[in-house]
Design an enzyme around this catalytic site. Structure first.
Site: not given
Ligand code: NAD
Length: 476
Positions: A177, A284
């Site tokens: 997803k 990230c």
């Molecule tokens: P987000 O947490 O808003 O969304 C990530 C995913 O989770 C999306 O697919 C979203 O639809 C889904 N989601 C939303 N609500 C959910 C729920 N209640 N349960 C399960 N899934 C749910 O993050 P984003 O804004 O898409 O991405 C940016 C963030 O990701 C930043 O904080 C960044 O640091 C982090 N990130 C971390 C890494 C790593 O490897 N540590 C890599 C890339 C990005």
């Protein structure tokens, strides 16, 4: 080049459920962050389709788990080849939905296929735990079942395949997803999967940010491989508790770069600039707090300001563009508010001007003289904005770097590898790079400490997180 996608490339997005490419229950518009125009209407799954995808993955699991690892690997390698063969189409689509420059999109696809090949080369050998006159004990690794792979919008394809590959290699089946603002390239990779894997082994659904919770609470999902924000990661963990799901959580970061006093400001500045600004800071593991000793502080700031002023920002499909827009309006508004907070507390020495016209553009921005309590320093800003922080004692810089709820990565920059190593040993993060940044080969695990995550991805250790340890203890 400013080529737009042909209608045939934009108009036929489909979910992949049980081996069939199907329309969604409704659609959701995907916006190009450079133009604010609609790239395509993306199929949006409803709860019933999310449940169908899990049911298809569950039904496919026994057959896939029984398929020899070498055959599973061979199909994964076919996927890597298929991504390579479609690289340019996929890259143009990725640029249009994500915003990154075309070269960056091509690079993402190359890393994605490289990661598939690197991860698919791993083995799951049977290990002998002990072998005595009385008993032979071996450890085997069995698959878990259905894996939900939930991805963010900054590197949609890398994030997808980095979960998909070890999950499938280990014998699990998968429901992917993507984030609602960047689902299109993921759906196209889903189409490639439809041609390669048996029905139900890979399923791809798209949502409007409403189906993640359905997957994380689903009793037939055995493991969640999640990358996203720390706030969402906490929700995932809570929701997984009822069914004791296995979890990998790759979450936010606020990485420090610690510059030692023995570097040449002119040589170090471009490396720091890249570490902070790559993908317009939406990484990230981007360097988000730059600690510079007072002896070279002004010189490093001046070099960074020059680089920021010269940066070419624009639509990622235009030639020569180095930095695209922020990926979505919410992120754009958040970073602008953080810049205004920084303007009030420090000095903006490059960038920071408001953008006129369409697109979520923010020029690379350098800020000096901020206190550590400023939002730009203590929050994960996730944008092309670099706070340069002065220190006089190295121990203080290390303590300030560690004074964060996050612990994803860090970098140390020095002419002396020994000094840099000493600093690295004191930093409380999952990865520390010395005199380089973002080197993430598929055979090296990465993950975060503290609020940056739980578990690792990549490498043998990452693969094992998609398996269950099983002991077979034989009497002799
Ligand atoms: P987000 O947490 O808003 O969304 C990530 C995913 O989770 C999306 O697919 C979203 O639809 C889904 N989601 C939303 N609500 C959910 C729920 N209640 N349960 C399960 N899934 C749910 O993050 P984003 O804004 O898409 O991405 C940016 C963030 O990701 C930043 O904080 C960044 O640091 C982090 N990130 C971390 C890494 C790593 O490897 N540590 C890599 C890339 C990005």
């Amino acid at each position: 080049m400013n080529a737009q996608l042909k209608p045939s490339q934009t108009g036929d997005f489909r979910l992949l459920i049980g081996g069939k490419l199907v329309p969604g229950a409704s659609t959701i518009d995907v916006i190009n962050p450079a133009t604010e125009q609609v790239v395509a209407a993306c199929p949006r799954a409803d709860v019933a389709q999310a449940n169908e995808a899990v049911a298809a993955a569950k039904a496919a699991f026994p057959g896939w788990a029984a398929t020899p690892l070498a055959e599973r690997r061979a199909l994964l390698l076919k996927l890597a080849d298929a991504i390579d063969a479609r690289k340019m189409d996929l890259a143009r689509l990725l640029t249009q939905e994500q915003g990154k420059p075309l070269n960056g999109a091509i690079f993402e696809l190359m890393v994605a296929s490289g990661n598939i090949r690197g991860l698919a080369a791993l083995e799951l050998p049977v290990e002998t735990v002990k072998d005595t006159d009385e008993a032979k004990v071996v450890r085997v690794r069995s698959p878990l079942g259905v894996v939900a792979a939930i991805t963010p919008w900054n590197f949609p394809v890398i994030m997808m395949v980095t979960k998909l590959t070890p999950a499938l290699l280990a014998g699990n089946t998968v429901v992917v997803k993507p984030a609602p603002t960047t689902p299109l390239t993921t759906l196209k990779v889903g189409e490639l999967c439809a041609e390669i894997f048996p029905p139900g082994v890979v399923n791809v659904i798209a949502d409007a940010n409403d189906l993640g919770g359905v997957l994380t609470a689903h009793p037939d999902v055995a493991k969640i491989a999640f990358t996203g924000s720390t706030a969402t990661g906490r929700k995932v963990m809570a929701s997984a508790a009822a069914t004791l799901k296995r979890l990998t959580l790759e979450l936010g970061g606020n990485d420090a770069a610690i510059v030692l006093d023995d570097v040449n400001p002119q040589e170090i500045a471009p490396k720091l600039f890249f570490a902070a600004m790559v993908n317009s800071g939406q990484v990230c593991l981007a360097a988000k707090r730059i600690f510079v000793p007072e002896s070279i502080y002004d010189a490093v700031c001046a070099e960074l300001a020059k680089l920021a002023a010269a940066a070419k920002v624009g639509n990622g499909l235009d030639k020569g563009v180095e930095f695209g827009p922020l990926q979505n309006r919410m992120q754009f508004e958040k970073v602008k508010a953080i810049i205004e907070d920084a303007r009030a507390q420090g000095k903006i020495i490059a960038g920071g001007e408001p953008h006129e016209g369409p697109g979520f553009f923010i020029r690379p921005t350098i800020v000096s003289g901020l206190p550590d309590s400023a939002r730009l320093v203590c929050e994960e800003q996730f944008g092309p904005v670099m706070p340069v922080l002065k220190y006089s004692k190295l121990e203080d810089a290390i303590a300030r770097a560690n004074a964060s709820e996050y612990g994803l990565g860090a970098t140390v920059w020095s002419a002396s590898p020994e000094r840099a190593y000493e600093v690295a040993m004191k930093l409380d993060t999952g990865t520390v790079w010395i005199n380089k940044h973002l080197d993430l080969p598929p055979d090296v695990p990465y993950g975060g400490t503290k609020q940056s995550g739980y578990g690792v991805e990549l490498g043998q250790q990452g693969l094992l997180e998609f398996t269950q340890t099983k002991i077979i203890n034989m009497a002799k």
